[in-house]
Scaffold this motif. Sequence first.
Motif, PDB file in Angstrom:
ATOM      1  N   GLY A  41     -11.221  28.103 -12.511  1.00 20.03           N
ATOM      2  CA  GLY A  41     -10.582  27.744 -11.259  1.00 20.03           C
ATOM      3  C   GLY A  41      -9.192  28.334 -11.138  1.00 20.03           C
ATOM      4  N   ALA A  42      -8.612  28.135  -9.971  1.00 16.00           N
ATOM      5  CA  ALA A  42      -7.275  28.663  -9.704  1.00 16.00           C
ATOM      6  C   ALA A  42      -6.549  27.733  -8.753  1.00 16.00           C
ATOM      7  N   SER A  43      -5.246  27.651  -8.945  1.00  9.87           N
ATOM      8  CA  SER A  43      -4.407  26.842  -8.076  1.00  9.87           C
ATOM      9  C   SER A  43      -3.274  27.704  -7.535  1.00  9.87           C
ATOM     10  N   PHE A  44      -3.115  27.641  -6.210  1.00  9.16           N
ATOM     11  CA  PHE A  44      -2.059  28.357  -5.510  1.00  9.16           C
ATOM     12  C   PHE A  44      -1.236  27.379  -4.671  1.00  9.16           C
ATOM     13  N   GLU A  45      -1.186  26.113  -5.062  1.00 13.40           N
ATOM     14  CA  GLU A  45      -0.505  25.101  -4.247  1.00 13.40           C
ATOM     15  C   GLU A  45       0.935  25.515  -3.939  1.00 13.40           C
ATOM     16  N   TYR A  46       1.308  25.387  -2.677  1.00 13.15           N
ATOM     17  CA  TYR A  46       2.649  25.686  -2.176  1.00 13.15           C
ATOM     18  C   TYR A  46       3.058  27.148  -2.365  1.00 13.15           C
ATOM     19  N   ALA A  47       2.125  28.025  -2.645  1.00 19.50           N
ATOM     20  CA  ALA A  47       2.448  29.456  -2.744  1.00 19.50           C
ATOM     21  C   ALA A  47       2.752  29.999  -1.356  1.00 19.50           C
ATOM     22  N   GLN A  48       3.504  31.094  -1.319  1.00 24.31           N
ATOM     23  CA  GLN A  48       3.837  31.750  -0.061  1.00 24.31           C
ATOM     24  C   GLN A  48       3.441  33.220  -0.148  1.00 24.31           C
ATOM     25  N   PHE A  49       2.637  33.636   0.811  1.00 24.31           N
ATOM     26  CA  PHE A  49       2.202  35.026   0.902  1.00 24.31           C
ATOM     27  C   PHE A  49       2.866  35.628   2.140  1.00 24.31           C
ATOM     28  N   HIS A  50       3.808  36.549   1.934  1.00 23.58           N
ATOM     29  CA  HIS A  50       4.527  37.136   3.067  1.00 23.58           C
ATOM     30  C   HIS A  50       3.797  38.330   3.674  1.00 23.58           C
ATOM     31  N   GLY A  51       2.977  38.993   2.896  1.00 26.53           N
ATOM     32  CA  GLY A  51       2.174  40.109   3.399  1.00 26.53           C
ATOM     33  C   GLY A  51       0.705  39.721   3.394  1.00 26.53           C
TER      34      GLY A  51
END
Length: 128
Positions: A41-51
């Motif tokens: 699994g993977a967690s990206f909680e609260y990550a920000q993707f600008h592109g």
Amino acid sequence: MDNTFVGDAFFWLAHFLHDASFDEVTFSGDVLFEEAVFEFGASFEYAQFHGPAWFQDALFAPDADFAHVTFAGEAFFSRTQIFGEAFFHYAQFSHGAVFVSAEVEEKATFDGATFGQDAVFAGARFKR
């Protein structure tokens, strides 16, 4: 600690053998997780993707957590397979979100998610 990828970040064909946590990470450029495998699994909680964020043909076993993620650019999840649950609680999709032919074995949750432009789910299958 600065959790920022400056410029483009390429994880094409990456194979994560353990839990992959990108919680609270900022990606300033294009991000490519195309054909990546997340075995636990993977967690990206609260990550920000600008592109643009590319998760096309990625495999998540079991879960994929994108709760509270900000996608300022396009988000591509075409043909992504998630063998457990997909969490998109309160995710913000400012530009297009593409889930064409994506498959989720359990439930996909989009509670409180916002879509600023088109969201395409053509051929997507959420089994629960």
